[in-house]
Scaffold this active site. Structure first.
Site, PDB file in Angstrom:
ATOM      1  N   LYS A  73       0.847  -1.195   0.000  1.00 40.99           N
ATOM      2  CA  LYS A  73       0.000   0.000   0.000  1.00 40.99           C
ATOM      3  C   LYS A  73       0.887   1.251   0.000  1.00 40.99           C
ATOM      4  O   LYS A  73       1.941   1.260   0.641  1.00 40.99           O
ATOM      5  CB  LYS A  73      -0.894  -0.030   1.250  1.00 40.99           C
ATOM      6  CG  LYS A  73      -1.988   1.047   1.278  1.00 40.99           C
ATOM      7  CD  LYS A  73      -2.885   0.857   2.515  1.00 40.99           C
ATOM      8  CE  LYS A  73      -3.972   1.905   2.628  1.00 40.99           C
ATOM      9  NZ  LYS A  73      -4.828   1.693   3.815  1.00 40.99           N
ATOM     10  N   SER A 148      -9.683   1.771   2.908  1.00 38.55           N
ATOM     11  CA  SER A 148      -8.800   2.499   2.024  1.00 38.55           C
ATOM     12  C   SER A 148      -7.753   1.650   1.315  1.00 38.55           C
ATOM     13  O   SER A 148      -7.174   2.083   0.328  1.00 38.55           O
ATOM     14  CB  SER A 148      -8.079   3.583   2.824  1.00 38.55           C
ATOM     15  OG  SER A 148      -7.229   2.983   3.795  1.00 38.55           O
ATOM     16  N   SER A 172      -9.893  -0.597   7.138  1.00 38.65           N
ATOM     17  CA  SER A 172      -9.327  -0.360   5.809  1.00 38.65           C
ATOM     18  C   SER A 172      -8.665  -1.554   5.146  1.00 38.65           C
ATOM     19  O   SER A 172      -8.349  -1.508   3.961  1.00 38.65           O
ATOM     20  CB  SER A 172      -8.334   0.796   5.859  1.00 38.65           C
ATOM     21  OG  SER A 172      -9.029   2.019   5.900  1.00 38.65           O
TER      22      SER A 172
END
Lengths: 481, 478
Positions: A73, A148, A172
């Site tokens: 990420k 996210s 997330s």
């Protein structure tokens, strides 16, 4: 073999062990898969074939993840590589150091593969808040992948990565894992070092794995977990051998079903799938009990006070002085701050910074922040009570609905905030939780369930999850791309 | 109307640790800009602070030395504000639960003592430093200082004159130097002071509207700034004006304070608990160990010098004004157990030399054992006290031992009676009138004859021996 990209890390490691394949072949396979499908998914911000290949060629002689590409990420620092939190304000930022999890992955032979898209600074539940482009759900590209860590979940789901790491502040990792039909876990707070994770809300953030199955999740967590002296919030508890928990046996395992998570008005298909999963586990010998987490209804409110308060402070450093974006020709210092931040942050980031600044400001601190801290303790106590009563795990839906359509909730932040209603309490309490596929809607969208464990008892979660997975094949389905 | 000032001081002290408060960077002063930095003290995205245990221990020692109660918990807060030299745009500090509270410092004032209460001593990190381009419009930032461990020592508003403020700072600095926790060098910024001052009718109670004065870079500047503020506020009230709460800067060139910002523009620091540093319990045993390990502090040491070493109050005071001098003195006494004589030498010839050359006693070439050696030579009669005064200067210059200088220069006192008798007879013969005067009862006359013998021996004769020989010889003549 030309379908290496579709295999799990466990399967690939078996082939690598037998020397049937070479790490470079995995890279080539996964890379070309990404080349062909990422146009539709847009899960990656950066993916460099040459870099990945050269990493694959210079691997250490051994390692638990030797030769496995792991996508990262974009809020986790990789030395010398763009790390921008999908924000314009960090455009061009290349950290001079590696996050501890990156060091751990490298030392176990993992190939750091590419940087995945996310909601800017992890602010969002749909992956639409990236300042680059939205990522789309591999099961239906008209829909969001969740957020996210939407990029990390989508690339694993679409076989563009073998494994990925994400971060979970209020759901997330778990929510996008659920919406993309993969396994995602938020470990106990303090289990994985946060050093090198660009902070959203320090007291809630935790790095965790996104994988194709439970075995891979246990494997990846085993590599990244552990005490780190660079992170004062990491806890010095030995990391167990998570693989030893992967048993297809839940006889006598006590699983709590909190009534607050099965309320009127929830999506019928989600509820049905989760209830079927509960029945399956019961059929395998698990003891199913009703439990209560009475303060659940306050979780979202508490979360948006605490998380935004911390975020407003954590994001202060993006001021145009040292790195990242700076506005053109500022008139003076104040103008530089105001325009740099005004131009560099997206709408959701600004919304959260302003909210957080407000709740911390003098005169409001006691009413909001302090009160929220107290309620947070009550929420934590709820979980402690349930585990004290002998429950090994708590089972809930991960998301109240399957993936929603792109743009559907963007105009209404509050409805977006409710996407994390089942995942947020876990971060407030600090306990570990995992999301795994437990069904599909009639229209073919994945449905996920969440297994929550006691502090540092990720092993028990893996046990229940593995027993369920061994008796189902949801995780074997792949989106048609 | 007569007014009195009410003053509280906030002193920032930089701890002399090897590494910074929350990272491993060096705390060494100087260094090219931004060379003593790392991602942590630069506040890079993703990095985390880790508390320096040594800084904590030193902070505890200071807290104990000023009699504070040390908290059983260590907790940090974030103080949020934007400034270009503050890399994270917040400072890690302590807020609602400081390391320690409720201490005191006794100051010497007007021949008496006064207790100044200390509100709290807490830990925080320093910011960087801005360098403004001369004649240009650019500013540069040097983060070498960023993350340095600081202590903030906050007094109660117990100080009632600029002189008391000066003495408070002097005594606080002395204490910190005794503890060895800081250089206390105001020029290097390792000791900084802000003052809060208000005024009230003399003898009154309660507090007036205060001004905070910053930017004072010496104790004298603090005193002058407070004197100016006292005058300014007094005139203000006399003129029937209201005093506004504000921050003022001391302008050392003009000798005035000027307004920097009023309360209306004051910051809202949005303090909240630092989530990256989990609060932890401070073990009582660890604090007690530090308490036991504290060095003898100036007050106690002075009292001991008076009681155990029979020094005068004045001598004890002077010798304990500096830890090195007091240590040096005690080392000398270990080798030469006559404290008063050592004290006289240290406060006299030795300090005279050191002051003239701007040297510290530790930096001088004269070692305690060597000074003791010199004093023993005087006692043994090998040299006179007067000779010793010359020899000690040479020792300070060269670092040689007294015995080496004595033999090199043939300075040994002549105590050989045979040799001295010869000179005594010569002196009597050459000064028959004086000898007669002595015999007629003029005792002073003998001193002249002693002087003559000293002259003949170029000062090397032992005056006591000469005295005795002369008396013997003259009495025989009678």
């Amino acid at each position: 073999m030309d379908n290496l990209y579709s295999l799990t890390a466990g399967e690939l490691l078996g082939l690598l062990d037998k020397k049937t394949i070479k790490p470079e072949e995995i890279i080539e396979s996964v890379y070309s898969r990404a080349q062909s499908v990422d146009k539709k998914i847009k899960g990656y911000l950066n993916l460099d074939r040459e870099k990945a290949l050269s990493r694959a060629k210079s691997l250490p002689s051994s390692g638990k993840l030797k030769g496995i590409p792991v996508a990262v990420k974009d809020n986790i620092c990789v030395e010398g590589e763009l790390t921008t939190c999908a924000s314009k304000i960090l455009r061009g930022f290349k950290p001079p150091y590696n996050a501890t999890v990156i060091e751990k992955l490298k030392s176990e032979g993992a190939v750091i593969f590419g940087k995945t898209n996310m909601d800017e600074f992890a602010f969002g539940s749909s992956c639409e808040n990236s300042s680059y482009f939205p990522t789309l759900n591999p099961w239906d590209t008209a829909r969001i992948p969740g957020g996210s860590s939407g990029g990390s979940a989508a690339v694993v789901s679409a076989d563009e990565a073998v494994m990925a790491i994400g971060s979970d502040t209020g759901g997330s990792i778990r929510q996008p894992a659920s919406l993309c039909g993969v396994v995602g876990m938020k470990p106990t707070y303090g289990r994985v070092s946060r050093y090198g994770l660009i902070a959203f809300a320090s007291s809630l953030d935790q790095i965790g794995p996104l994988t194709k199955d439970i075995k891979d999740a246990a494997l990846l967590l085993g590599v990244i977990a552990g005490f780190d002296e660079k992170d004062s919030t990491s806890v010095n508890v030995p990391v167990p051998d998570y693989a030893s928990y992967l048993k297809n046996d839940v006889k006598g395992v006590k699983i709590g079903i909190p009534k607050e998570y099965f309320v009127e008005g929830m999506d019928k298909e989600v509820e049905a799938s989760v209830r079927e999963a509960i029945a399956l586990l019961k059929g395998k010998g698990a003891q199913i009990v009703d439990v209560s987490l009475p303060h659940t209804e306050y979780a979202v409110a508490v979360y948006y006070i605490l998380a935004t308060a911390e975020a407003s402070s954590n994001l202060a450093r993006f001021d145009g002085v040292q790195y990242g974006y700076r506005c053109e020709d500022p008139a003076n210092l104040l103008d530089m701050y105001e325009r740099t931040r005004g131009e560099g942050f997206g709408a959701e980031a600004k919304r959260r910074i302003i909210l957080g600044t407000y709740v911390l400001s003098s005169g409001y601190y006691d009413a909001y922040y302090l009160k929220a801290q107290k309620v947070r303790m009550l929420i934590k106590n709820d979980f402690e009570q349930v585990f004290k009563s002998g429950c090994d795990c708590i089972l809930t839906p991960t998301s109240p609905t399957p993936a929603f359509k792109v743009g559907e909730r963007s105009a209404d932040p509050l409805s977006m905030y409710l996407s994390d209603i089942f995942t947020i309490s876990v971060n407030l309490a600090g306990v570990p939780a995992l999301s795994m596929p437990c069904g599909f809607t009639k229209s073919g969208l994945p449905i996920g369930m969440q297994l929550i464990g006691n502090f540092f008892e990720e092993g028990k979660i893996f046990n229940a999850a593995y027993a369920y997975e061994s008796n189902t094949d949801w995780h074997k389905r792949s989106p048609k791309l | 109307m007569a007014y009195e000032p009410v003053i509280g001081l906030e002193v920032h002290v930089q701890l002399k640790t090897v590494s910074k408060m929350f990272c491993g960077c060096t705390t060494e002063f100087g260094g090219a800009p931004n060379t003593h930095t790392c991602p942590v003290c630069l506040g890079f995205p993703g990095v985390l602070p880790v508390l320096n245990r040594r800084a904590l221990v030193e902070a505890i020692r200071v807290a104990l030395a000023v009699g504070c109660k040390v908290s059983d918990k260590v907790k940090f807060h974030r103080k949020n504000y934007f400034y270009p030299d503050l890399p994270k745009d917040y400072q890690i500090s302590q807020y609602d639960e400081p390391l320690s509270e409720n201490g005191r410092l006794n100051i010497k004032i007007n021949g008496g003592e006064k207790t100044i209460k200390i509100k709290r001593v807490h830990m925080e990190e320093d910011a960087g430093k801005l360098i403004h381009e001369e004649g240009g419009d650019s500013s540069f930032v040097d983060f070498n200082r960023s993350g340095m461990p600081l202590l903030e020592i906050v007094s109660e508003p117990d100080i009632n004159s600029p002189e008391e403020a000066y003495m408070y700072l002097t005594d606080l600095k002395l204490l910190l130097r005794y503890l060895g926790v800081s250089d206390c060098d105001m020029e290097k910024g390792s000791l900084r002071c802000d003052a809060n001052i208000s005024i009230r009718k003399k003898g009154g109670t309660g507090l007036g509207t205060k001004a905070e004065v910053k930017n004072m870079n010496s104790f004298k500047a603090v005193k002058s700034a407070l004197e100016f503020e006292f005058e300014r506020q007094s005139k203000c009230l006399e003129a029937g004006e209201r005093i506004i709460q504000e921050t003022r800067l001391w302008d050392p060139d003009k000798g005035i304070t000027v307004s920097m910002r009023s309360k209306e523009e004051a910051h809202d620091y949005r303090y909240f608990p630092e989530p990256d540093l989990v609060p932890f319990a401070l073990e009582a045993a660890m604090v007690e160990n530090e308490r036991k390990d504290l060095p003898e502090l100036p007050e106690a040491r002075k009292a001991r010098f008076i009681a155990a070493l029979s020094l005068t109050e004045y001598d004890a005071e002077v010798l304990t004004q500096d830890k090195d001098t007091a240590d040096y003195f005690e080392e000398c006494v270990k080798f030469y157990n006559k404290p008063k004589i050592v004290s006289n030498w240290l406060m006299g010839d030795v300090s005279g030399y050191l002051n003239a050359k701007n040297l510290s006693v530790r930096g001088s070439k004269l070692k305690p054992q060597a000074l003791a050696g010199l004093l023993k030579e005087v006692d043994s009669g090998k040299i006179s006290g007067k000779m010793a005064k010359d020899i000690v200067i040479e020792m300070l210059d060269t670092g040689k031992d007294a015995s080496a200088i004595i033999s090199e220069k043939g300075l040994a006192q002549i105590s050989d009676t045979g040799e001295l008798e010869k000179f005594a007879e010569e002196a009597i013969a050459e000064n028959a009138k004086t000898a007669e005067d002595f015999l007629n009862g003029k005792d002073n006359a003998l001193m002249f004859l002693v002087g003559q013998v000293m002259k003949k021996t170029k000062g090397k004769a032992n005056p006591a021996v000469v005295n005795k020989i002369l008396r013997d010889k003259l009495s025989k003549k009678q």
